[in-house]
Design an enzyme around this catalytic site. Structure first.
Site, PDB file in Angstrom:
ATOM      1  N   ASP A 182     -40.953  32.677 -16.270  1.00 17.63           N
ATOM      2  CA  ASP A 182     -39.874  32.763 -17.266  1.00 17.63           C
ATOM      3  C   ASP A 182     -39.193  31.389 -17.369  1.00 17.63           C
ATOM      4  O   ASP A 182     -39.398  30.531 -16.490  1.00 17.63           O
ATOM      5  CB  ASP A 182     -38.886  33.852 -16.797  1.00 17.63           C
ATOM      6  CG  ASP A 182     -37.985  34.351 -17.912  1.00 17.63           C
ATOM      7  OD1 ASP A 182     -38.320  34.150 -19.089  1.00 17.63           O
ATOM      8  OD2 ASP A 182     -36.938  34.962 -17.586  1.00 17.63           O
ATOM      9  N   THR A 220     -31.684  41.562 -15.929  1.00 15.51           N
ATOM     10  CA  THR A 220     -30.445  42.042 -15.307  1.00 15.51           C
ATOM     11  C   THR A 220     -30.543  43.517 -14.910  1.00 15.51           C
ATOM     12  O   THR A 220     -30.078  43.914 -13.838  1.00 15.51           O
ATOM     13  CB  THR A 220     -29.259  41.799 -16.274  1.00 15.51           C
ATOM     14  OG1 THR A 220     -29.249  40.407 -16.601  1.00 15.51           O
ATOM     15  CG2 THR A 220     -27.927  42.162 -15.656  1.00 15.51           C
ATOM     16  N   GLY A 224     -28.082  38.685 -19.613  1.00 15.28           N
ATOM     17  CA  GLY A 224     -26.992  39.294 -18.843  1.00 15.28           C
ATOM     18  C   GLY A 224     -26.346  40.440 -19.607  1.00 15.28           C
ATOM     19  O   GLY A 224     -26.855  40.885 -20.631  1.00 15.28           O
TER      20      GLY A 224
HETATM   21  P1  13P Z   1     -31.556  40.218 -19.453  1.00 12.34           P
HETATM   22  O1  13P Z   1     -31.178  39.687 -18.111  1.00 12.34           O
HETATM   23  O2  13P Z   1     -30.415  40.292 -20.405  1.00 12.34           O
HETATM   24  O3  13P Z   1     -32.321  41.497 -19.358  1.00 12.34           O
HETATM   25  O4  13P Z   1     -32.551  39.127 -20.121  1.00 12.34           O
HETATM   26  C1  13P Z   1     -33.797  38.902 -19.538  1.00 12.34           C
HETATM   27  C2  13P Z   1     -34.491  37.750 -20.156  1.00 12.34           C
HETATM   28  O5  13P Z   1     -34.431  37.518 -21.342  1.00 12.34           O
HETATM   29  C3  13P Z   1     -35.312  36.909 -19.262  1.00 12.34           C
HETATM   30  O6  13P Z   1     -35.873  35.828 -19.928  1.00 12.34           O
END
Ligand code: 13P
Length: 302
Positions: A95, A245, A193
């Site tokens: 990521d 998250t 988040g």
């Molecule tokens: P969230 O933490 O809001 O689920 O987002 C995850 C994300 O986009 C990781 O690249």
């Protein structure tokens, strides 16, 4: 050369499905594949188990911080072991990574794909660095997700709360074509988040981008969106959805609860506690797979 009696050890090949093929199958089938951020062996196993239980493809996603902490080769070996025991399509993806050196190490370790995050750079530099990553990745069979507009929110130490760069759809597609990337992560109104205010979501941007390009479109910031919001993004053409998250919260909530009951009962055994935590993470991931329409879609991507 005399044979010295030592066996030649074959070069290890990492077992993996291409992220691109998983996501293209989703695009053709009108559903989205969940990409879930893991941060240890328990969460990695939970994603693999949830995918198996739901007969769904899934993407095991790792933040740059976790990749650095655990090491790209160690993570590749853990993934390989678990994927080899599963019969659903799974890929291993890095990521948001703005760090060229780490991106290179992940490519060399044989992961399925990387998100090279160039969103902090001015356009010309962002395009140049992204093209460089593609030139390392593709000869090694590794797919590249591209982000040149920043997705708002800080996650695992990467990102910003302000939207620094944004481009016209045509410009975004032109850069993606010129750099040769495989997946596109545009700004779609979501944030990493928990949402502090209701987001202004842009599914119409997905529809417009889909008219301009066949590149799969990735939705970041999955935590906190409502089922109907996911559905409107998926019907507009999103085919990979990132969730981080919610995985962390499921893990920590279950850990707190299980530790609390173990303490009350005077139990001091970690494994039953970890088993409860893993079950909670499996159920959380499984509910997203249902929501994204990928349950029952494990097909012939391998
Ligand atoms: P969230 O933490 O809001 O689920 O987002 C995850 C994300 O986009 C990781 O690249």
């Amino acid at each position: 050369m005399p044979h010295l009696g030592r066996k030649r050890i074959p070069r290890k090949v990492v077992m993996r499905t291409s992220t691109k093929s998983i996501v293209h199958a989703a695009q053709d089938g009108g559903y989205a594949v969940g990409a879930f951020n893991i941060f240890d062996g328990l969460t990695l196993r939970a994603v693999v188990h949830a995918a198996g239980e739901k007969r769904s493809p899934a993407i095991v996603q790792v933040s740059a911080r976790t990749a650095k902490a655990l090491g790209p080769r160690f993570l590749a070996r853990m993934f390989e072991e678990l994927a080899a025991g599963s019969d659903v399509p799974l890929s291993l993806h890095l990521d948001h990574c703005p760090d060229l050196e780490l991106t290179r190490a992940v490519i060399d370790a044989g992961w399925s794909s990387v998100l090279f995050d160039a969103s902090h750079l001015e356009l010309a530099e962002a395009a140049e660095q992204t093209a460089r990553v593609v030139s390392w990745a593709h000869p090694n069979g590794v797919d590249v997700e591209s982000e040149i507009e920043n997705i708002v929110g800080v996650e695992d130490g990467v990102g910003s709360d302000a939207l620094a760069h944004s481009y016209a759809d045509e410009e975004l597609v032109r850069v993606a074509r010129e750099t040769g990337v495989d997946l596109l992560a545009p700004h779609l109104g979501t944030a990493h988040g928990q949402y502090k205010l209701p987001p202004v979501l842009l599914p119409q941007r997905v529809s417009h981008l889909r008219r301009l390009t066949d590149l799969p479109i990735v939705l970041h910031g999955g935590t906190g969106l409502k089922p109907e919001e996911f559905r409107s993004f998926i019907s507009a053409g999103v085919s990979k959805i990132n969730v981080s998250t919610a995985v962390k919260h499921a893990y920590l909530d279950a850990m707190e609860e299980s530790l609390g009951s173990a303490r009350e009962a005077g139990r001091r055994e970690p494994l039953p506690i970890l088993g409860e935590v893993e079950r909670r993470v499996v159920d959380t991931v499984a509910s997203f797979l249902e929501l994204f329409g990928s349950a029952g879609r494990a097909g012939g991507e391998r």
